[in-house]
Write an enzyme that holds these catalytic residues in place. Structure first.
Site, PDB file in Angstrom:
ATOM      1  N   HIS A   1      55.786  24.703  26.577  1.00 37.69           N
ATOM      2  CA  HIS A   1      55.307  24.678  25.135  1.00 37.69           C
ATOM      3  C   HIS A   1      55.122  26.206  24.579  1.00 37.69           C
ATOM      4  O   HIS A   1      54.434  27.022  24.977  1.00 37.69           O
ATOM      5  CB  HIS A   1      53.787  23.984  25.333  1.00 37.69           C
ATOM      6  CG  HIS A   1      53.300  23.835  23.857  1.00 37.69           C
ATOM      7  ND1 HIS A   1      53.483  22.826  23.164  1.00 37.69           N
ATOM      8  CD2 HIS A   1      52.650  24.580  23.151  1.00 37.69           C
ATOM      9  CE1 HIS A   1      52.753  22.847  21.932  1.00 37.69           C
ATOM     10  NE2 HIS A   1      52.179  24.054  22.027  1.00 37.69           N
TER      11      HIS A   1
ATOM     12  N   HIS B   1      47.910  19.665  25.229  1.00 36.22           N
ATOM     13  CA  HIS B   1      46.861  20.373  25.585  1.00 36.22           C
ATOM     14  C   HIS B   1      45.812  19.158  25.910  1.00 36.22           C
ATOM     15  O   HIS B   1      44.488  19.556  25.521  1.00 36.22           O
ATOM     16  CB  HIS B   1      46.320  21.319  24.233  1.00 36.22           C
ATOM     17  CG  HIS B   1      47.284  22.109  23.819  1.00 36.22           C
ATOM     18  ND1 HIS B   1      48.569  22.513  24.252  1.00 36.22           N
ATOM     19  CD2 HIS B   1      47.550  22.463  22.518  1.00 36.22           C
ATOM     20  CE1 HIS B   1      49.156  23.231  23.527  1.00 36.22           C
ATOM     21  NE2 HIS B   1      48.639  23.361  22.437  1.00 36.22           N
TER      22      HIS B   1
ATOM     23  N   TYR C   1      48.872  27.634   7.338  1.00 36.81           N
ATOM     24  CA  TYR C   1      48.726  28.978   7.730  1.00 36.81           C
ATOM     25  C   TYR C   1      50.005  29.752   7.697  1.00 36.81           C
ATOM     26  O   TYR C   1      50.897  29.290   7.613  1.00 36.81           O
ATOM     27  CB  TYR C   1      48.064  29.027   9.434  1.00 36.81           C
ATOM     28  CG  TYR C   1      48.878  28.778  10.086  1.00 36.81           C
ATOM     29  CD1 TYR C   1      49.940  29.457  10.719  1.00 36.81           C
ATOM     30  CD2 TYR C   1      48.999  27.220  10.369  1.00 36.81           C
ATOM     31  CE1 TYR C   1      50.658  28.931  11.732  1.00 36.81           C
ATOM     32  CE2 TYR C   1      49.825  26.794  11.681  1.00 36.81           C
ATOM     33  CZ  TYR C   1      50.929  27.578  12.152  1.00 36.81           C
ATOM     34  OH  TYR C   1      51.736  27.238  13.293  1.00 36.81           O
TER      35      TYR C   1
ATOM     36  N   ASP D   1      52.092  28.555  25.214  1.00 32.22           N
ATOM     37  CA  ASP D   1      51.673  28.484  23.814  1.00 32.22           C
ATOM     38  C   ASP D   1      51.915  29.728  22.973  1.00 32.22           C
ATOM     39  O   ASP D   1      51.313  29.909  21.949  1.00 32.22           O
ATOM     40  CB  ASP D   1      50.090  27.779  23.571  1.00 32.22           C
ATOM     41  CG  ASP D   1      49.911  27.356  22.250  1.00 32.22           C
ATOM     42  OD1 ASP D   1      50.880  26.696  21.573  1.00 32.22           O
ATOM     43  OD2 ASP D   1      48.680  27.388  21.587  1.00 32.22           O
TER      44      ASP D   1
ATOM     45  N   TYR E   1      50.142  15.583  19.042  1.00 34.74           N
ATOM     46  CA  TYR E   1      48.886  16.432  19.014  1.00 34.74           C
ATOM     47  C   TYR E   1      47.968  16.003  18.218  1.00 34.74           C
ATOM     48  O   TYR E   1      48.044  15.698  17.050  1.00 34.74           O
ATOM     49  CB  TYR E   1      49.578  18.184  18.310  1.00 34.74           C
ATOM     50  CG  TYR E   1      48.506  19.022  18.670  1.00 34.74           C
ATOM     51  CD1 TYR E   1      47.808  19.182  19.651  1.00 34.74           C
ATOM     52  CD2 TYR E   1      48.725  20.240  17.592  1.00 34.74           C
ATOM     53  CE1 TYR E   1      46.885  20.255  19.844  1.00 34.74           C
ATOM     54  CE2 TYR E   1      47.689  21.207  17.920  1.00 34.74           C
ATOM     55  CZ  TYR E   1      46.952  21.161  19.028  1.00 34.74           C
ATOM     56  OH  TYR E   1      46.177  22.455  19.030  1.00 34.74           O
TER      57      TYR E   1
HETATM   58  C1  0GY Z   1      49.492  25.027  19.274  1.00 36.85           C
HETATM   59  C2  0GY Z   1      48.489  24.997  18.460  1.00 36.85           C
HETATM   60  C3  0GY Z   1      48.409  24.874  17.088  1.00 36.85           C
HETATM   61  C4  0GY Z   1      49.229  25.053  16.089  1.00 36.85           C
HETATM   62  C5  0GY Z   1      50.602  24.469  16.175  1.00 36.85           C
HETATM   63  O1  0GY Z   1      52.270  23.534  14.933  1.00 36.85           O
HETATM   64  C6  0GY Z   1      51.482  24.388  14.920  1.00 36.85           C
HETATM   65  O2  0GY Z   1      51.069  24.846  13.953  1.00 36.85           O
HETATM   66  O3  0GY Z   1      50.841  23.870  17.163  1.00 36.85           O
HETATM   67  C7  0GY Z   1      46.908  25.042  16.637  1.00 36.85           C
HETATM   68  O4  0GY Z   1      46.554  25.734  16.001  1.00 36.85           O
HETATM   69  O5  0GY Z   1      46.176  24.273  17.339  1.00 36.85           O
HETATM   70  O6  0GY Z   1      49.844  23.932  20.120  1.00 36.85           O
HETATM   71  O7  0GY Z   1      50.248  25.797  19.448  1.00 36.85           O
END
Ligand code: 0GY
Length: 304
Positions: free
Chosen positions: A31, A181, A49, A257, A157
Site C-alpha cells: 500500500h 488499514h 487535498y 502508505d 476504504y
Molecule cells: C491512505 C490514506 C488517505 C488518503 C488516501 O486516496 C487517498 O487520498 O488514501 C487518508 O487521508 O486517510 O490510505 O493513504
C-alpha cells in the site's frame, strides 16, 4: 501546472532510517501511492487535498532503501479517476509494481484492458467522507461486474463507524475484497469490544475478505516514537493488528502508505514503520506470509 499544497501539509520524510528488520526476500510494500509530479500528472479538479509531489523515482528509491522487492501502488483520491501517474509508475517498474485504480462508470473495456496490461489488478472504492464525494452504490456494483472478468479485486476504504451500514454491500461483492488499514478502528475502544469484533466477524464469515494491517501512524492515539520511545511507538495499534495477523494469517497485507497523505500530527520515519512489523507479526513465518506469500498470491499469482 503549479499547485499550491493544502495548508499545513506535511511532506514525506526525506531521510528515513535503515530498518533494523531485514525483510524477507521478495517482500511487497502492498500500500503506497504516487503524487504527480503535478507538473507532469496534474491533480484532479475534484480533489479534497493538494499534496506535495511524490514521484515514482522517489517511491522506488524508498523501496530499495527499506529492502522491499515490490510495490502495490494504490490510486490516491487527489488524482481522482485519472490513473495516469499510477499507471506510469507501473510501466517504469520493470514488472516490480502492480496497481489499484479508481474508475468511473464510463470507463471503456479498452481502458480496462490497457490498465490490466500495465499491471493494474484491482479497483478502489472509497467511503471516507473527507476524501471523496458519494458514489451511488449501483455505479460501484456495475464497476465490480465490469472488472470481474479480468480477475481483479476490490479495495475498500472506510471508517469503522460506517461498517454496519456498508456490511451488506461489502458481503455481496463478487470478488476478493481488501480492506484498507483494518477498517480504521477507533483505538479508544477495546480490541475485544463490539466495534472491532464486527470487523473480525466480517473476515471470519467471509473468506474472500482480506485486510491491510497498515497505518499505525494514522490510527494510533498513543502516538509516535518521539512521545513514547521507539520500542513503544504506536503501542495501542499492536493488539488490533496482531489479532488480525494471528487470526487470518493468509489474508493480511502490509504497506508503508508512503507518502502518507493528510497526516496532521507527525510524519513517520518509514524505516521505523518497517521496524513496527515484528511487533504485529511476531514470528518469521507470520512475517513471510504477511510480506511475501499473501501479496504474491494476490498480485503476482503467475509467479507462484
Ligand atoms: C491512505 C490514506 C488517505 C488518503 C488516501 O486516496 C487517498 O487520498 O488514501 C487518508 O487521508 O486517510 O490510505 O493513504
Amino acid at each position: 501546472m503549479e499547485f499550491q499544497k493544502t495548508a499545513g501539509w506535511l511532506d514525506w520524510c526525506s531521510g528515513p532510517s535503515k530498518p533494523q528488520l531485514r525483510l524477507p526476500a521478495g517482500s511487497v510494500d502492498a500500500h503506497c501511492h504516487v503524487f504527480g509530479p503535478g507538473a507532469e500528472f496534474p491533480f484532479a479538479p475534484e480533489r479534497k487535498y493538494t499534496p506535495c509531489d511524490a514521484s515514482k523515482h522517489q517511491l522506488y528509491a524508498l523501496r530499495d532503501h527499506l529492502g522491499f522487492a515490490r510495490n502495490v501502488v494504490v490510486q490516491a483520491t487527489c488524482h481522482g479517476a485519472d490513473n495516469r501517474a499510477m499507471v506510469d509508475a507501473l510501466l517504469h517498474s520493470d514488472g516490480r509494481a502492480r496497481g489499484v485504480a479508481t474508475v468511473r462508470r464510463g470507463v471503456s473495456d479498452r481502458e480496462l484492458k490497457d490498465m490490466d496490461a500495465a499491471g493494474v489488478r484491482g479497483v478502489r472504492f472509497n467511503f471516507v467522507r473527507r476524501l471523496v464525494d458519494f458514489t451511488p452504490r449501483d455505479e460501484l456494483i456495475e464497476i465490480a461486474g465490469r472488472i470481474a472478468p479480468l480477475g481483479w479485486h476490490v479495495v475498500v476504504y472506510f471508517e469503522a463507524v460506517d461498517l454496519p451500514e456498508l456490511w451488506d454491500f461489502f458481503t455481496a461483492l463478487p470478488a476478493t475484497v481488501v480492506v484498507d488499514h483494518m477498517g480504521r478502528p477507533d483505538l479508544s475502544k477495546p480490541v475485544d469490544g463490539p466495534e472491532f469484533e464486527l470487523f473480525v466477524r466480517l473476515m471470519r464469515e467471509h473468506a474472500n475478505i482480506w485486510s491491510k494491517v497498515s497505518c499505525p501512524e494514522r490510527l494510533s492515539l498513543t502516538g509516535p516514537p518521539a512521545r513514547n520511545g521507539e520500542r513503544n511507538a504506536y503501542r495501542d495499534v499492536v493488539p488490533f493488528a496482531r489479532r488480525l495477523v494471528e487470526t487470518f494469517p493468509d489474508r493480511v497485507l502490509w504497506g508503508t502508505d508512503w507518502p502518507h497523505p493528510n497526516l496532521k500530527d507527525h510524519m513517520p520515519d518509514d524505516g521505523l514503520l518497517v521496524d513496527f512489523i515484528p511487533r504485529i507479526a511476531v514470528t518469521a513465518e507470520l512475517q513471510r506470509r504477511l510480506l511475501v506469500d499473501n501479496p504474491m498470491r494476490l498480485y503476482w499469482p503467475e509467479s507462484g
